[in-house]
Design an enzyme around this catalytic site. Structure first.
Site, PDB file in Angstrom:
ATOM      1  N   ASP A  16       0.915  38.226   1.269  1.00 57.98           N
ATOM      2  CA  ASP A  16       0.315  39.375   0.582  1.00 57.98           C
ATOM      3  C   ASP A  16       0.791  39.319  -0.868  1.00 57.98           C
ATOM      4  O   ASP A  16       1.617  40.139  -1.295  1.00 57.98           O
ATOM      5  CB  ASP A  16       0.752  40.667   1.284  1.00 57.98           C
ATOM      6  CG  ASP A  16       0.313  40.674   2.735  1.00 57.98           C
ATOM      7  OD1 ASP A  16      -0.872  40.865   2.988  1.00 57.98           O
ATOM      8  OD2 ASP A  16       1.155  40.443   3.631  1.00 57.98           O
TER       9      ASP A  16
ATOM     10  N   ARG B 273      -3.303  40.921  12.374  1.00 59.38           N
ATOM     11  CA  ARG B 273      -4.730  41.059  12.669  1.00 59.38           C
ATOM     12  C   ARG B 273      -5.294  39.857  13.427  1.00 59.38           C
ATOM     13  O   ARG B 273      -6.371  39.965  14.016  1.00 59.38           O
ATOM     14  CB  ARG B 273      -5.518  41.292  11.381  1.00 59.38           C
ATOM     15  CG  ARG B 273      -5.282  42.658  10.771  1.00 59.38           C
ATOM     16  CD  ARG B 273      -6.213  42.909   9.592  1.00 59.38           C
ATOM     17  NE  ARG B 273      -6.094  44.261   9.082  1.00 59.38           N
ATOM     18  CZ  ARG B 273      -5.184  44.665   8.203  1.00 59.38           C
ATOM     19  NH1 ARG B 273      -4.299  43.798   7.736  1.00 59.38           N
ATOM     20  NH2 ARG B 273      -5.132  45.920   7.796  1.00 59.38           N
TER      21      ARG B 273
ATOM     22  N   HIS C 202       6.849  37.648  10.284  1.00 62.01           N
ATOM     23  CA  HIS C 202       7.798  38.765  10.146  1.00 62.01           C
ATOM     24  C   HIS C 202       9.227  38.297  10.459  1.00 62.01           C
ATOM     25  O   HIS C 202      10.165  38.612   9.718  1.00 62.01           O
ATOM     26  CB  HIS C 202       7.454  39.896  11.116  1.00 62.01           C
ATOM     27  CG  HIS C 202       6.138  40.557  10.874  1.00 62.01           C
ATOM     28  ND1 HIS C 202       5.098  40.492  11.761  1.00 62.01           N
ATOM     29  CD2 HIS C 202       5.694  41.326   9.844  1.00 62.01           C
ATOM     30  CE1 HIS C 202       4.078  41.194  11.306  1.00 62.01           C
ATOM     31  NE2 HIS C 202       4.406  41.703  10.143  1.00 62.01           N
TER      32      HIS C 202
ATOM     33  N   GLY D 286       4.686  46.383  12.195  1.00 60.82           N
ATOM     34  CA  GLY D 286       4.759  46.008  13.607  1.00 60.82           C
ATOM     35  C   GLY D 286       3.747  44.934  13.989  1.00 60.82           C
ATOM     36  O   GLY D 286       3.215  44.246  13.128  1.00 60.82           O
TER      37      GLY D 286
ATOM     38  N   GLY E  55       6.465  39.197   2.175  1.00 64.71           N
ATOM     39  CA  GLY E  55       5.801  37.908   2.360  1.00 64.71           C
ATOM     40  C   GLY E  55       4.864  37.599   1.203  1.00 64.71           C
ATOM     41  O   GLY E  55       4.153  38.484   0.714  1.00 64.71           O
TER      42      GLY E  55
ATOM     43  N   LEU F 218       4.647  42.293  15.553  1.00 65.40           N
ATOM     44  CA  LEU F 218       5.445  41.273  14.866  1.00 65.40           C
ATOM     45  C   LEU F 218       5.119  39.862  15.346  1.00 65.40           C
ATOM     46  O   LEU F 218       4.851  39.627  16.517  1.00 65.40           O
ATOM     47  CB  LEU F 218       6.940  41.559  15.072  1.00 65.40           C
ATOM     48  CG  LEU F 218       7.424  42.917  14.562  1.00 65.40           C
ATOM     49  CD1 LEU F 218       8.927  43.061  14.789  1.00 65.40           C
ATOM     50  CD2 LEU F 218       7.085  43.119  13.086  1.00 65.40           C
ATOM     51  N   HIS F 219       5.176  38.928  14.389  1.00 60.27           N
ATOM     52  CA  HIS F 219       4.948  37.505  14.681  1.00 60.27           C
ATOM     53  C   HIS F 219       5.999  36.705  13.906  1.00 60.27           C
ATOM     54  O   HIS F 219       6.897  37.296  13.268  1.00 60.27           O
ATOM     55  CB  HIS F 219       3.519  37.107  14.300  1.00 60.27           C
ATOM     56  CG  HIS F 219       3.107  37.545  12.921  1.00 60.27           C
ATOM     57  ND1 HIS F 219       3.677  37.028  11.779  1.00 60.27           N
ATOM     58  CD2 HIS F 219       2.219  38.482  12.509  1.00 60.27           C
ATOM     59  CE1 HIS F 219       3.124  37.597  10.727  1.00 60.27           C
ATOM     60  NE2 HIS F 219       2.254  38.497  11.140  1.00 60.27           N
TER      61      HIS F 219
ATOM     62  N   GLN G  14      -2.257  53.616   3.340  1.00 65.15           N
ATOM     63  CA  GLN G  14      -2.681  52.343   2.752  1.00 65.15           C
ATOM     64  C   GLN G  14      -3.936  51.771   3.418  1.00 65.15           C
ATOM     65  O   GLN G  14      -4.389  50.692   3.061  1.00 65.15           O
ATOM     66  CB  GLN G  14      -1.542  51.318   2.762  1.00 65.15           C
ATOM     67  CG  GLN G  14      -1.204  50.741   4.121  1.00 65.15           C
ATOM     68  CD  GLN G  14       0.051  49.888   4.052  1.00 65.15           C
ATOM     69  OE1 GLN G  14       1.157  50.398   3.853  1.00 65.15           O
ATOM     70  NE2 GLN G  14      -0.106  48.585   4.195  1.00 65.15           N
TER      71      GLN G  14
END
Ligand code: AMP
Length: 261
Positions: A149, A186, A37, A31, A146, A33-34, A61
């Protein structure tokens, strides 16, 4: 967009799609979201007949409890952003995903002892625990992750191999702000000043790409000089990729880039 909170209901609907031989694509998220995403959702929608997304902030995690508490949650806006991009949105809670505390463990070799694996003990076990549960319930034809990561992407490829699942893992390019900062949930926690300073991560990766003699310690110094606290900077020349993790104030950011110029 249909919304489900129960695995059993989701599985029942997906079974009917599968009987009709419709291809299923899956985009897991936490979530906030940007555009990073939504780029995954756009690609999923273009390549599959049914797009399933999930929003679940997976506690297993998070190696830092403060990070879990502070993680941004913007469900109302998230649902609006997915309008037209997602057919089925799965919003489970922790009782649904982990009716019992998870005990499954994994061996991902060097991935667990370097970079994110070394700095965030247990993080990739938590990622594997949740993604495994999603994969085994949804059984998508394709799943979208993505490359921001990058180590996580490699972990998922390895997970699919180890569990012998027939899922194509699709890696999607990093979406950036105009100033180069990699989009991240973040980033919402950064002060405007830190948001600007954090562009040093992108700028340093670009510099490494252009400078064949660049060293990891020079790169670390550039990041320090900009007012961030670097955790690692790794230049993996054999695989043509550079990786960085740094703290911008309280916020931990990661980024990476192909360094084939
Ligand atoms: P998260 O919600 O942070 O767990 O991310 C969900 C998915 O979105 C993961 O596969 C991430 O790698 C991907 N993602 C996050 N940020 C970006 C970005 N800036 N560009 C592309 N994909 C991203």
């Amino acid at each position: 967009m249909l919304i489900f909170t129960r695995i059993a209901d989701l599985v029942a609907l997906l079974d009917t799609h599968r009987r009709q031989e419709r291809s299923i694509g899956f985009v897991p998220t936490m979530g906030a979201l940007h555009k990073g995403h939504t780029s995954l959702f756009k690609r999923c929608k273009a390549e599959n007949e049914v797009t399933v997304g999930s929003i679940y902030v997976n506690p297993t995690q998070f190696n830092d409890p403060k990070d879990l508490t502070n993680y941004p949650r913007t469900m109302v806006a998230d649902k609006q952003k997915l309008d037209g991009l997602c057919d089925i949105l799965f919003l489970p809670d922790t009782n649904e995903m982990y009716p019992e505390p998870p005990t499954d463990t994994y061996n991902f070799g060097e991935l667990e002892t370097t970079m994110e694996g070394a700095k965030r003990p247990g993080h990739f076990t938590g990622v594997a625990q949740i993604v495994r549960r999603f994969f085994e319930a949804i059984l998508p034809n394709r799943a979208y992750f993505g490359l921001k990561d990058f180590q996580q992407y490699l972990i998922i490829m390895e997970l699919v191999k180890q569990l012998n699942l027939s899922i194509e893992v699709v890696g999607c390019e990093t979406v950036r702000e105009k100033n180069g900062l990699a989009m991240s949930s973040r980033n919402a926690l950064l002060t405007p000043e830190m948001r600007e300073k954090a562009t040093v991560l992108y700028n340093t990766l670009e510099w490494v790409k252009m400078a064949p003699d660049a060293t990891e310690s020079e790169a670390m110094n550039k990041i320090k000089s900009a007012g961030l606290t670097p955790e690692y900077f790794v230049i993996d020349r054999p695989n043509n990729r550079a990786f960085v993790a740094a703290r911008a104030g309280e916020v931990r950011l990661i980024d990476n880039m192909s360094i084939i110029s």
